[in-house]
Design a protein around this motif. Structure first.
Motif, PDB file in Angstrom:
ATOM      1  N   ASP A  28      52.950  14.108   0.278  1.00  0.00           N
ATOM      2  CA  ASP A  28      51.490  14.552  -0.309  1.00  0.00           C
ATOM      3  C   ASP A  28      50.341  14.238   0.948  1.00  0.00           C
ATOM      4  OD1 ASP A  28      52.191  15.138  -2.705  1.00  0.00           O
ATOM      5  OD2 ASP A  28      51.922  13.166  -3.390  1.00  0.00           O
ATOM      6  N   PRO A  29      49.521  15.183   1.160  1.00  0.00           N
ATOM      7  CA  PRO A  29      48.370  14.876   1.995  1.00  0.00           C
ATOM      8  C   PRO A  29      47.818  13.227   1.912  1.00  0.00           C
ATOM      9  CG  PRO A  29      47.969  16.950   1.002  1.00  0.00           C
ATOM     10  CD  PRO A  29      49.058  16.161   0.268  1.00  0.00           C
ATOM     11  N   ALA A  47      48.646  16.697   5.420  1.00  0.00           N
ATOM     12  CA  ALA A  47      47.432  16.992   5.080  1.00  0.00           C
ATOM     13  C   ALA A  47      46.916  18.302   6.044  1.00  0.00           C
ATOM     14  CB  ALA A  47      46.359  15.990   5.725  1.00  0.00           C
ATOM     15  N   ILE A  48      47.690  18.184   7.444  1.00  0.00           N
ATOM     16  CA  ILE A  48      47.336  19.492   8.158  1.00  0.00           C
ATOM     17  C   ILE A  48      48.021  20.825   7.712  1.00  0.00           C
ATOM     18  CG2 ILE A  48      48.260  20.215  10.646  1.00  0.00           C
ATOM     19  CD1 ILE A  48      48.073  17.328  11.428  1.00  0.00           C
ATOM     20  N   ARG A  49      49.155  20.544   7.102  1.00  0.00           N
ATOM     21  CA  ARG A  49      49.810  21.710   6.653  1.00  0.00           C
ATOM     22  C   ARG A  49      49.015  22.211   5.319  1.00  0.00           C
ATOM     23  NH1 ARG A  49      54.506  18.530   7.336  1.00  0.00           N
ATOM     24  NH2 ARG A  49      54.673  17.579   5.119  1.00  0.00           N
ATOM     25  N   ILE A 106      43.181  12.291  -6.800  1.00  0.00           N
ATOM     26  CA  ILE A 106      43.030  11.390  -5.841  1.00  0.00           C
ATOM     27  C   ILE A 106      43.212   9.939  -6.262  1.00  0.00           C
ATOM     28  CG2 ILE A 106      41.123  10.390  -4.165  1.00  0.00           C
ATOM     29  CD1 ILE A 106      41.926  13.098  -3.377  1.00  0.00           C
ATOM     30  N   THR A 107      44.231   9.353  -5.490  1.00  0.00           N
ATOM     31  CA  THR A 107      44.427   8.084  -5.493  1.00  0.00           C
ATOM     32  C   THR A 107      44.050   7.341  -4.215  1.00  0.00           C
ATOM     33  OG1 THR A 107      46.132   8.172  -7.020  1.00  0.00           O
ATOM     34  CG2 THR A 107      45.968   6.199  -5.900  1.00  0.00           C
ATOM     35  N   SER A 108      43.153   6.083  -4.326  1.00  0.00           N
ATOM     36  CA  SER A 108      42.794   5.495  -2.865  1.00  0.00           C
ATOM     37  C   SER A 108      42.611   4.062  -2.928  1.00  0.00           C
ATOM     38  CB  SER A 108      41.356   6.270  -2.669  1.00  0.00           C
ATOM     39  OG  SER A 108      40.576   5.760  -3.472  1.00  0.00           O
ATOM     40  N   GLU A 109      42.522   3.526  -1.663  1.00  0.00           N
ATOM     41  CA  GLU A 109      42.111   2.098  -1.720  1.00  0.00           C
ATOM     42  C   GLU A 109      41.490   1.603  -0.384  1.00  0.00           C
ATOM     43  OE1 GLU A 109      44.890  -2.358  -2.178  1.00  0.00           O
ATOM     44  OE2 GLU A 109      45.836  -0.356  -1.878  1.00  0.00           O
ATOM     45  N   ALA A 123      45.898  12.544  -1.673  1.00  0.00           N
ATOM     46  CA  ALA A 123      45.721  13.774  -2.504  1.00  0.00           C
ATOM     47  C   ALA A 123      46.880  14.490  -3.069  1.00  0.00           C
ATOM     48  CB  ALA A 123      44.582  14.507  -1.476  1.00  0.00           C
ATOM     49  N   ARG A 124      46.981  14.529  -4.237  1.00  0.00           N
ATOM     50  CA  ARG A 124      48.225  15.444  -4.749  1.00  0.00           C
ATOM     51  C   ARG A 124      47.716  16.640  -5.302  1.00  0.00           C
ATOM     52  NH1 ARG A 124      53.128  12.567  -7.815  1.00  0.00           N
ATOM     53  NH2 ARG A 124      53.466  12.365  -5.587  1.00  0.00           N
TER      54      ARG A 124
END
Length: 528
Positions: A28-29, A47-49, A106-109, A123-124
């Motif tokens: 996942d990005p 993420a680039i892809r 979005i999952t973040s920390e 980011a899924r």
């Protein structure tokens, strides 16, 4: 990249090389951005892809650059509320380098990155998943509305049968009255009731089409031939201000479809196109042979791979906004002024297409126009099939037969008391011997007791566990050679869904006129 991730800290823990590899190779990005400047500090290969930017381009951007303008305020509010620990930020819209929009979860920390307060994001992409869920919900909603609509149409057709039949009878009894006589006023009033009932019958037929409960008569059809036959009618619809262009595939494949219903669908689509253009414009009707392969399924998400006859109607009108597109197949949903349209046009088209095992796709751009594409499965044919298809035009009404009945005995089975009395009265007045039953058990008892009965006239839906078709099967086992005439305003499910009419039976659709019923009875009795 491998050098910078040494400086990550999550809480009290320093990120090691294994964690760095996980970041780099995650499917996942993922990225890290500065919580103060919102600039990208690191991005992984996924993420680039997924977004189409190079690593260098990413590192010169902020996270605002991949968000739509309308989301920026919410994004900044969300960032200002961040605390330590893992944050499930929900669904957001992100923008690809090409401008395409994608839905992501979005999952973040919050982390420390090279001495900076930063956030690690995963980011899924759930765009296809959400689209599939929405399509399934829409299909379920349309199916539920269809079931409700079909049931209402059935009951409404029973009422219209009685209203239409009795208003016709009043017109017949008062037609010789002179102007100024009281009966003349009654004749005019009854004529108005008849006209209103006929309009109601047309509306319920559209409702049944939407509910996929109409009885179709599909056959091998050359769609090009059909379009050419109705071209003069279509040009009357478009008028002098709208240019109508036909772009037809010369060697078009055949398809299996009800030609009369297809004519109506084409006319409805052209009417919609004309109404989308306030003054001038153009409408194009096209046909083509289309082969959809597996790679095309991403584009035609609702259409399986295969060979299709494509029929399209395009216009350069005002287009359909996205908020309207979501409800475009709902019955009675319309953006037009009250009284201008029944709101059934595209819902009827959708019902016909689905009942014909075909597919529909609508592409529209506000200010540029709309294209409605219908995909009918191609049918392989022989040369004789081709010749027959050339003649596959809607049937015209045949002259009414001269009815010379012999006072045959008829059993009428109908669970609606008013309809049963009305039909019994019509048949008795014509000289038939009529017996009536309100349900299957009573009908079978009468058949056993009266061998002179030569015709079973039954509604398809009888409000019991045994429907009209099952009753007919029992009756014909009990009485060999018994003729059967079905009558219903909601027959598609019980008859078409089971292979059509049983042998030795006929169908008259409610609401029927007096002549339509008597002609159907006479024709069924005279079958050999």
């Amino acid at each position: 990249m491998e050098q910078t991730v040494q400086f990550w800290r999550i809480g009290r823990h320093t990120v090691n090389a294994d964690h760095s590899l996980l970041f780099t190779c995650h499917p996942d990005p993922m990225w890290v951005y500065d919580l103060e400047t919102l600039a990208f500090l690191a991005v992984n290969d996924a993420a680039i892809r997924a977004y189409g930017y190079t690593r260098q381009e990413f590192l010169g951007m902020t996270i605002r650059d991949i968000r739509p303008t309308e989301d920026i305020d919410r994004l900044e509010q969300n960032i200002s509320a961040l605390d330590s620990g893992i944050d499930q930020a929900g669904s957001w819209t992100h923008i690809h380098k090409s401008g395409a929009r994608r839905t992501v979860d979005i999952t973040s920390e919050v982390i420390e990155f090279m001495g900076r307060r930063a956030e690690l994001v995963c980011a899924r992409d759930v765009t296809e998943q959400r689209a599939m869920t929405e399509r399934l919900a829409q299909a379920r909603k349309l199916e539920a509305i269809g079931i409700l609509t079909g049931g209402i149409a059935h009951d409404f057709n029973n009422l219209l049968t009685v209203i239409l039949g009795n208003s016709e009878l009043i017109c017949e009894l008062t037609k010789s009255s002179q102007e100024g006589e009281p009966l003349q006023d009654i004749h005019e009033l009854a004529s108005m009731v008849t006209l209103a009932a006929e309009r109601g019958a047309a509306l319920t037929q559209k409702l049944l089409t939407y509910a996929r409960r109409q009885t179709l008569a599909p056959r091998l059809t050359d769609v090009n031939n059909l379009i050419r036959n109705i071209d003069p009618v279509l040009r009357q619809v478009t008028g002098p201000a709208i240019a109508l262009k036909l772009t037809l595939e010369p060697a078009l494949w055949l398809c299996h479809v009800d030609p009369q219903r297809l004519e109506t669908v084409i006319q409805d689509l052209v009417i919609n196109s004309v109404q989308a253009m306030p003054s001038r414009g153009s409408v194009e009707i096209g046909t083509a042979n289309v082969v959809l392969c597996e790679p095309s399924l991403n584009t035609y998400a609702n259409i399986p791979a295969g060979e299709y006859v494509l029929l399209s109607v395009s216009d350069d009108g005002h287009g359909i906004p996205g908020t309207v597109m979501e409800r475009i197949f709902e019955p009675f949903f319309t953006t037009r002024a009250a009284g201008k349209h029944s709101g059934l046009g595209l819902s009827v088209v959708h019902g016909f297409v689905k009942q014909s095992a075909a597919h529909i796709h609508i592409a529209s751009s506000v200010g540029q126009g709309t294209t409605v594409s219908l995909y009918f499965p191609m049918m392989r044919s022989t040369h004789s099939d081709q010749s027959q298809a050339e003649l596959a035009t809607p049937e015209t009404s045949n002259p009414a037969p001269s009815r010379d009945n012999q006072g045959e005995s008829i059993l009428v089975v109908e669970d609606d008391l008013l309809v049963r009395r009305h039909v019994t009265s019509l048949l008795s007045a014509e000289g038939y011997q009529v017996k009536e039953a309100s349900g299957p058990d009573e009908a079978l008892s009468l058949l056993a007791a009266h061998p002179e009965i030569s015709l079973l006239l039954t509604d398809v839906f009888l409000g019991t566990d045994m429907d009209g078709r099952q009753l007919a099967e029992h009756a014909q086992r009990l009485r060999k050679g018994l003729r059967v005439l079905f009558c219903s305003g909601y027959s598609g499910l019980a008859l078409s869904g089971k292979g059509g009419l049983p042998d030795g039976t006929s169908l008259v659709s409610k609401p029927y006129t007096r002549d339509a019923l008597l002609d159907a009875v006479w024709t069924t009795l005279k079958k050999h």
